[in-house]
Scaffold this motif. Sequence first.
Motif, PDB file in Angstrom:
ATOM      1  N   VAL A 134       0.840  -1.204   0.000  1.00 57.12           N
ATOM      2  CA  VAL A 134       0.000   0.000   0.000  1.00 57.12           C
ATOM      3  C   VAL A 134       0.871   1.249   0.000  1.00 57.12           C
ATOM      4  O   VAL A 134       0.629   2.209  -0.749  1.00 57.12           O
ATOM      5  CB  VAL A 134      -0.935  -0.009   1.228  1.00 57.12           C
ATOM      6  CG1 VAL A 134      -1.625   1.340   1.389  1.00 57.12           C
ATOM      7  CG2 VAL A 134      -1.979  -1.115   1.106  1.00 57.12           C
ATOM      8  N   ASN A 150      -5.793   1.402  -7.675  1.00 58.41           N
ATOM      9  CA  ASN A 150      -6.423   0.369  -6.857  1.00 58.41           C
ATOM     10  C   ASN A 150      -7.414  -0.464  -7.657  1.00 58.41           C
ATOM     11  O   ASN A 150      -7.497  -1.683  -7.474  1.00 58.41           O
ATOM     12  CB  ASN A 150      -7.116   0.997  -5.654  1.00 58.41           C
ATOM     13  CG  ASN A 150      -6.139   1.356  -4.555  1.00 58.41           C
ATOM     14  OD1 ASN A 150      -5.247   0.587  -4.237  1.00 58.41           O
ATOM     15  ND2 ASN A 150      -6.283   2.542  -3.986  1.00 58.41           N
ATOM     16  N   ASN A 154      -6.896  -4.355  -8.262  1.00 60.79           N
ATOM     17  CA  ASN A 154      -7.942  -5.297  -7.896  1.00 60.79           C
ATOM     18  C   ASN A 154      -8.419  -6.091  -9.105  1.00 60.79           C
ATOM     19  O   ASN A 154      -8.669  -7.303  -9.018  1.00 60.79           O
ATOM     20  CB  ASN A 154      -9.120  -4.558  -7.263  1.00 60.79           C
ATOM     21  CG  ASN A 154     -10.051  -5.488  -6.536  1.00 60.79           C
ATOM     22  OD1 ASN A 154      -9.793  -5.931  -5.421  1.00 60.79           O
ATOM     23  ND2 ASN A 154     -11.154  -5.822  -7.184  1.00 60.79           N
ATOM     24  N   THR A 336     -14.669  -2.706  -0.900  1.00 59.60           N
ATOM     25  CA  THR A 336     -13.262  -2.811  -0.499  1.00 59.60           C
ATOM     26  C   THR A 336     -12.379  -1.801  -1.213  1.00 59.60           C
ATOM     27  O   THR A 336     -11.563  -1.114  -0.580  1.00 59.60           O
ATOM     28  CB  THR A 336     -12.743  -4.243  -0.783  1.00 59.60           C
ATOM     29  OG1 THR A 336     -13.531  -5.177  -0.045  1.00 59.60           O
ATOM     30  CG2 THR A 336     -11.291  -4.381  -0.379  1.00 59.60           C
ATOM     31  N   TRP A 340     -10.100   1.199   0.485  1.00 64.43           N
ATOM     32  CA  TRP A 340      -8.649   1.255   0.258  1.00 64.43           C
ATOM     33  C   TRP A 340      -8.240   2.612  -0.305  1.00 64.43           C
ATOM     34  O   TRP A 340      -7.288   3.233   0.149  1.00 64.43           O
ATOM     35  CB  TRP A 340      -8.235   0.181  -0.735  1.00 64.43           C
ATOM     36  CG  TRP A 340      -8.201  -1.215  -0.205  1.00 64.43           C
ATOM     37  CD1 TRP A 340      -8.344  -1.626   1.096  1.00 64.43           C
ATOM     38  CD2 TRP A 340      -8.020  -2.395  -0.979  1.00 64.43           C
ATOM     39  NE1 TRP A 340      -8.267  -2.984   1.170  1.00 64.43           N
ATOM     40  CE2 TRP A 340      -8.069  -3.486  -0.074  1.00 64.43           C
ATOM     41  CE3 TRP A 340      -7.824  -2.637  -2.335  1.00 64.43           C
ATOM     42  CZ2 TRP A 340      -7.912  -4.812  -0.510  1.00 64.43           C
ATOM     43  CZ3 TRP A 340      -7.672  -3.943  -2.754  1.00 64.43           C
ATOM     44  CH2 TRP A 340      -7.713  -5.013  -1.853  1.00 64.43           C
ATOM     45  N   THR A 341      -8.969   3.017  -1.353  1.00 62.24           N
ATOM     46  CA  THR A 341      -8.599   4.250  -2.050  1.00 62.24           C
ATOM     47  C   THR A 341      -8.762   5.464  -1.148  1.00 62.24           C
ATOM     48  O   THR A 341      -7.892   6.341  -1.103  1.00 62.24           O
ATOM     49  CB  THR A 341      -9.453   4.417  -3.319  1.00 62.24           C
ATOM     50  OG1 THR A 341      -9.295   3.264  -4.142  1.00 62.24           O
ATOM     51  CG2 THR A 341      -9.022   5.654  -4.094  1.00 62.24           C
ATOM     52  N   ARG A 343      -8.571   5.614   2.056  1.00 63.63           N
ATOM     53  CA  ARG A 343      -7.506   5.603   3.061  1.00 63.63           C
ATOM     54  C   ARG A 343      -6.197   6.103   2.471  1.00 63.63           C
ATOM     55  O   ARG A 343      -5.473   6.884   3.094  1.00 63.63           O
ATOM     56  CB  ARG A 343      -7.342   4.188   3.620  1.00 63.63           C
ATOM     57  CG  ARG A 343      -6.285   4.078   4.714  1.00 63.63           C
ATOM     58  CD  ARG A 343      -6.278   2.693   5.326  1.00 63.63           C
ATOM     59  NE  ARG A 343      -5.964   1.651   4.362  1.00 63.63           N
ATOM     60  CZ  ARG A 343      -5.958   0.344   4.651  1.00 63.63           C
ATOM     61  NH1 ARG A 343      -6.295  -0.061   5.866  1.00 63.63           N
ATOM     62  NH2 ARG A 343      -5.654  -0.548   3.723  1.00 63.63           N
ATOM     63  N   GLN A 344      -5.893   5.686   1.253  1.00 68.40           N
ATOM     64  CA  GLN A 344      -4.656   6.132   0.606  1.00 68.40           C
ATOM     65  C   GLN A 344      -4.708   7.616   0.269  1.00 68.40           C
ATOM     66  O   GLN A 344      -3.730   8.342   0.460  1.00 68.40           O
ATOM     67  CB  GLN A 344      -4.395   5.323  -0.666  1.00 68.40           C
ATOM     68  CG  GLN A 344      -3.784   3.943  -0.425  1.00 68.40           C
ATOM     69  CD  GLN A 344      -3.546   3.219  -1.733  1.00 68.40           C
ATOM     70  OE1 GLN A 344      -4.394   3.213  -2.624  1.00 68.40           O
ATOM     71  NE2 GLN A 344      -2.401   2.593  -1.860  1.00 68.40           N
ATOM     72  N   SER A 356      -2.575   2.467   8.006  1.00 68.19           N
ATOM     73  CA  SER A 356      -3.003   1.181   7.446  1.00 68.19           C
ATOM     74  C   SER A 356      -2.985   0.099   8.512  1.00 68.19           C
ATOM     75  O   SER A 356      -3.881  -0.749   8.577  1.00 68.19           O
ATOM     76  CB  SER A 356      -2.091   0.781   6.273  1.00 68.19           C
ATOM     77  OG  SER A 356      -2.203   1.689   5.212  1.00 68.19           O
TER      78      SER A 356
END
Length: 414
Positions: A134, A150, A154, A336, A340-341, A343-344, A356
């Motif tokens: 990540v 992402n 994925n 999901t 993820w995105t 958070r980044q 993370s």
Amino acid sequence: MSKHNVQMDTAVPRTWRSPAFMILLGAGAVMALGNKIYELALPLILYDLTKSSVVMSTMRGIEFLPNLLLAVFIGVLVDRAHKKRWSLTAILLQIVILAGLYLAIERGSHSLFMFYVAGFLLMTFGYAYSNARVAMVKHSLPKSMLTSANASYNFVTTFVGIAGPVLTGLLLMLPKLHEALLLTAVAFSLAFVTLSFVRTDETPRIAAHSREGFWKELQAGWMELRTNRLLLAMSIAVVFLNCSSGMVDTTIIFFAKDELKLSNLELGIVFSAAGVGGLAGSLLIGRLRRHFPVGRLMTLSSLLTGLTSIIFFISHSAYLLALGLFLYGCFETVSTVSIWTFRQETTPYPLIGRVSGITGSIFKLGMPFAIMGSGWISEESGPRTVFLITIAVNLLIFAGCWLSPLWRQRGAGG
């Protein structure tokens, strides 16, 4: 078309022009293939040895303990470490464990304690690798390209991972089921070689971090999460989403084998439907995020994922089970990738490992208990009871998210 949409469209091919990202993508695809084989093979090996849903669910619960107990500390270490060397070491240790487990089974050792320890260590080093990945993706690409990155990651890993269950189904027709573990070790070895070619200009700041102290670094990660109120709200919702999905993931294999009486090959083919659904979700996520904020996407996907358990509950054939798994894979992927995105995008690079790690621990807070509980419920009342419980849980999650700031969030980009 608006300027914003043009930027989003042109960002998609640009991610594929980054050599570092392409190597990370290639290594991740091979790791995904190995993980899919391992994740399906190990429960089936245990099922053949014990015929017990409790043993299978206990194994799955133990595998999630590293995320619960160690992810926070791993995050601090990742922020200190050279990400490439850290990742290579984590992959190498997984190869050693898989090879050791294969040799032990080959020599006639069937100790449950051995399986439990191996599963715990594999997930520990697997999380150590994924946390660093990540950070490496964030380091390699600008913020505007992270959604595309992402989604691409994925899509590719899911596409490759579709072959995993099918290949496992073919392998598990052989007399020695544990050969799938050796194949996973070979896949991880290929990922190790691929990742060794990535070039990074990162400079680990161990000395600077040492002056701050481990606990102050950890506190800085907590402070960052607390100020990101939307990510904190998401993290709380994901605790319950993961409990529900963990119960489904654990129960579905036992259900397919024990009630539907599917062969190993049929099981592998049916489970590939979840991968196809994941591909569909990866293709949809870019468009959906242009029109919906990430909070609303997560809220709606929690409802739709829960409704797929109705299909599992009424399933009496492989075809209906495959349909449920397709929809389940699609909705879960949308949720999901969105998380993820977000958070980044919203976490500064120097803190990405810690945030993370902390959110990783929060995400898995209830999973070991939910998974082990689902095993006991399956044993006592049958797997269909577990599916009924997950329907109710997801409806409650949807209601909670709908009444929270996640639904009131404005702006399509999150």
